[in-house]
Design a protein around this motif. Sequence first.
Motif, PDB file in Angstrom:
ATOM      1  N   GLY A 316     -51.127 -89.741  35.515  1.00  0.00           N
ATOM      2  CA  GLY A 316     -51.691 -88.775  34.556  1.00  0.00           C
ATOM      3  C   GLY A 316     -53.095 -88.340  35.503  1.00  0.00           C
ATOM      4  N   PRO A 317     -52.990 -87.597  36.652  1.00  0.00           N
ATOM      5  CA  PRO A 317     -54.176 -87.392  37.214  1.00  0.00           C
ATOM      6  C   PRO A 317     -54.811 -86.082  36.762  1.00  0.00           C
ATOM      7  N   THR A 318     -56.126 -86.106  37.041  1.00  0.00           N
ATOM      8  CA  THR A 318     -56.912 -85.134  36.514  1.00  0.00           C
ATOM      9  C   THR A 318     -56.704 -83.855  37.432  1.00  0.00           C
ATOM     10  N   PRO A 319     -55.989 -82.550  37.121  1.00  0.00           N
ATOM     11  CA  PRO A 319     -55.830 -81.592  37.981  1.00  0.00           C
ATOM     12  C   PRO A 319     -57.095 -81.177  38.676  1.00  0.00           C
ATOM     13  N   ARG A 320     -57.088 -80.762  39.996  1.00  0.00           N
ATOM     14  CA  ARG A 320     -58.124 -80.612  40.822  1.00  0.00           C
ATOM     15  C   ARG A 320     -58.044 -79.111  41.124  1.00  0.00           C
ATOM     16  N   VAL A 321     -58.833 -78.251  40.701  1.00  0.00           N
ATOM     17  CA  VAL A 321     -58.694 -76.949  40.561  1.00  0.00           C
ATOM     18  C   VAL A 321     -59.935 -76.189  41.341  1.00  0.00           C
ATOM     19  N   TYR A 322     -59.645 -75.281  42.291  1.00  0.00           N
ATOM     20  CA  TYR A 322     -60.513 -74.759  43.325  1.00  0.00           C
ATOM     21  C   TYR A 322     -60.623 -73.348  42.999  1.00  0.00           C
TER      22      TYR A 322
END
Length: 418
Positions: A316-322
């Motif tokens: 359940g990772p935290t999505p990493r958004v750039y």
Amino acid sequence: MEDLHQAEQVRLWQWVEGKAKQILEAAGFQELRTPVVEDAALFERSVGEHTDIVEKEMYTLEDRKGKRLALRPEGTASVVRAFVEHYTSHNIQEGRFYYLGPMYRYERPQKGRYRQFYQIGTEIFGSDHPLVDAELIYLGHQLFKELGLNDQVSLQLNSLGSMECRRKYRESLKKFLDQVKGDFSEEARERLERNPLRLLDSKEEAVQERLASAPVMTDFLSKEAKVHFEEVQWGLKELEVPFELNPRIVRGLDYYEKTVFEWVGAGLGAQNAVAAGGRYNHLVKDLGGPDLPGVGFALGMERLVSLVPPERLSEGPTPRVYLIPLDEVAGRELFLQLNELREAGAKVHLDLEGNSLKSKMRRAAKWNADWGVISGPEERSKGVVVFRNMKESSQEEIPADELLSRLLSKFPTKTFLL
Ligand code: HAM
């Protein structure tokens, strides 16, 4: 003494600390933060003058007025001191506390053994009930379970009996070992004089051989201590906490009596105790408070964290958004979306440095982004943004106002950790 500097490691520590706090607060514990430096005598009077911790491992110093201080080698003595100072002095006779922070022991460094290490500790004051021991041990068990470590950690249990049982046993053990100490090392012989019980967990082969036929603690328990110990075991069985009886557990601190326990981790090598504790019914009084019993344990963070497989965190990772704006206007537009995306649970970075797509893409990859959001004059004229799957190097244009819902649809469960 080590720096904790890798982002992944720090996250793992925070996760473990968060779980422990959750469990302990649900069980009515409150956090206590005590100074790292205490009067050196506090540890001499509690941990014990003839223990390794006090004799060989304590960092002591003098302040400018010549007062002898020590960097705390453990937390229990400090918590008892604080409990007496701030609670029992106001006639409060019970309390449940937890603490986390660095402890200091001048030990020989090796795998799993540091001179500064972190503990999460718990103490319960005011009850001598054996089911309180079981209740407390269950909390440690629950933490290991929630961290997915139940198969790697096993609980070892013993009773040291009352101070009186312990004294009788110490005499009998010393008498026995005195007769066979011929092939013991100098160090073991010296220990036999000062603190014979500590020979029980000696790693020396000659000592271990002799101990096979030595008297055992369990035969010296008073009726009351025996009943107490049986009730602890009953409680643990009912709560389905597996344990093993180990009469060799004596602990390296003098304040214990009755129940003592250690959780040992598979694959940790010689330093295999992940957490340990026990009951101490005379310590509060010995440190100047009323006659109140106590029980507690502490776990070693470095050892515990080393058992947690890093994949645990990627569930359940935290999505990493750039966010990649290609001009100032796009920079402002994405700036206004930043907090909304973060509050939805994503980890978001807005790259406002320079306007070159190429260098921003490179930084996005370095930041380990899952998703990139690209916006410039061309996209703006169409009312879209480019939504890019960074891991698969595929992208599509989506309406600018659908960014949040698109992102959430990729992570519908939103079960981000912490
Ligand atoms: P302790 O057994 O000395 O007990 O330490 C507890 C835990 O701290 C150990 O099981 C281990 O995981 C960790 N630890 C100890 N020394 C080191 C070290 N040099 N490097 C890394 N980890 C270490 C106590 O300190 C008691 N105050 C526990 C307690 C609380 N008893 C009652 N209440």
